[in-house]
Design an enzyme around this catalytic site. Structure first.
Site, mmCIF file in Angstrom:
data_model
loop_
_atom_site.group_PDB
_atom_site.id
_atom_site.type_symbol
_atom_site.label_atom_id
_atom_site.label_comp_id
_atom_site.label_asym_id
_atom_site.label_seq_id
_atom_site.Cartn_x
_atom_site.Cartn_y
_atom_site.Cartn_z
ATOM 1 N N TYR A 1 -5.282 -0.442 9.820
ATOM 2 C CA TYR A 1 -5.480 -0.192 8.430
ATOM 3 C C TYR A 1 -6.282 1.414 8.756
ATOM 4 O O TYR A 1 -6.743 1.644 9.858
ATOM 5 C CB TYR A 1 -6.512 -0.990 7.900
ATOM 6 C CG TYR A 1 -5.746 -2.324 7.362
ATOM 7 C CD1 TYR A 1 -5.139 -2.199 6.042
ATOM 8 C CD2 TYR A 1 -5.500 -3.212 8.284
ATOM 9 C CE1 TYR A 1 -4.283 -3.398 5.557
ATOM 10 C CE2 TYR A 1 -4.819 -4.493 7.560
ATOM 11 C CZ TYR A 1 -4.198 -4.413 6.390
ATOM 12 O OH TYR A 1 -3.410 -5.322 5.804
ATOM 13 N N ASP B 1 -5.318 12.000 2.464
ATOM 14 C CA ASP B 1 -5.741 11.927 1.156
ATOM 15 C C ASP B 1 -7.196 12.628 0.811
ATOM 16 O O ASP B 1 -7.917 12.366 1.584
ATOM 17 C CB ASP B 1 -5.676 10.594 0.005
ATOM 18 C CG ASP B 1 -6.578 9.739 0.694
ATOM 19 O OD1 ASP B 1 -6.610 9.308 2.207
ATOM 20 O OD2 ASP B 1 -7.474 8.963 0.075
ATOM 21 N N ASN C 1 -9.092 2.509 8.163
ATOM 22 C CA ASN C 1 -10.466 2.625 8.614
ATOM 23 C C ASN C 1 -10.486 2.472 10.136
ATOM 24 O O ASN C 1 -11.712 2.731 10.607
ATOM 25 C CB ASN C 1 -11.576 1.543 7.954
ATOM 26 C CG ASN C 1 -11.751 1.737 6.421
ATOM 27 O OD1 ASN C 1 -11.194 2.956 5.811
ATOM 28 N ND2 ASN C 1 -12.395 1.107 5.705
ATOM 29 N N TYR D 1 0.655 -1.078 0.033
ATOM 30 C CA TYR D 1 -0.050 0.034 -0.015
ATOM 31 C C TYR D 1 0.716 1.233 -0.199
ATOM 32 O O TYR D 1 0.209 2.545 -0.111
ATOM 33 C CB TYR D 1 -1.030 0.093 1.332
ATOM 34 C CG TYR D 1 -1.936 -1.153 1.442
ATOM 35 C CD1 TYR D 1 -3.016 -1.109 0.369
ATOM 36 C CD2 TYR D 1 -1.812 -2.106 2.294
ATOM 37 C CE1 TYR D 1 -3.906 -2.218 0.656
ATOM 38 C CE2 TYR D 1 -2.699 -3.266 2.574
ATOM 39 C CZ TYR D 1 -3.738 -2.922 1.512
ATOM 40 O OH TYR D 1 -4.577 -4.113 1.633
#
Length: 194
Positions: free
Chosen positions: A69, A96, A71, A17
């Site tokens: 992660y 972002d 979220n 990622y």
């Protein structure tokens, strides 16, 4: 309560990622750590952190990259803010943003999360939306591409050429924010581009 700032770069853990649009917040933190001459170390709050000062005689900051992660970024952010005794108005989320064009940096405090699950989780964990955000524009998905698919892709070749300048500008925005305040940072970074 201290005058320390917690600057959180949002993203997903793992090398697969690391170059995604969704990880631009962590890329900005790498730039800030480089400016401070610091190396990230693992913290018990499930994050990698660098402690130091931004600029000569600048305020004390904790740079943090959650190792969870995107979220579920809230847990590490809340844990670090408690550990370092940092109030929400001294928490900065660098993330972002698809709602502003690529190569654009905007700053704000509070407000909605715009469908950004990382921000939603931080708001829930801090029990407030009143923390600062440095929004790094990654542009909108082309055509009918799903937003999640778009942000989990690497930057396009043309964008990669501009990316170092964008990361530099976002890091400058963070420095200005902690040193001179939100209004000064907005005035500089929201000005129309020539």
């Amino acid at each position: 309560m201290t005058d320390t700032w917690l600057i959180v770069g949002l993203g997903n853990p793992g090398s697969e990622y690391s170059d995604n649009r969704h990880n631009v917040g962590q890329m900005v933190l790498d730039e800030l750590a480089s400016r401070m001459g610091g190396k990230f170390k693992t913290h018990k709050a499930r994050a990698q952190v660098v402690e130091g000062r931004l600029g000569v005689g600048g305020p004390r900051v904790v740079l943090a990259k959650p190792m969870t992660y995107m979220n579920v970024s809230g847990g590490p952010v809340a844990g670090l803010s408690k550990f370092f005794d940092i109030v929400p108005d001294h928490v900065i989320a660098v993330h972002d943003e698809i709602d502003i064009p690529f190569n654009t940096v905007k700053l704000k405090i509070g407000g909605g999360e715009g469908g950004h699950n990382g921000l939603r989780d931080i708001s829930k964990a801090l029990a407030t939306k009143d923390y600062l955000r440095v929004r790094v524009g990654v542009g909108r998905p082309p055509g009918r591409m799903d937003t999640a698919d778009f942000v989990l892709r690497d930057f396009a070749t043309a964008e990669k050429k501009e990316l170092p300048f964008l990361l530099d500008e976002a890091a400058d925005a963070v420095e200005l924010l902690v040193n001179e305040g939100l209004l000064a940072a907005q005035q500089k970074h929201h000005a129309a581009r020539s």
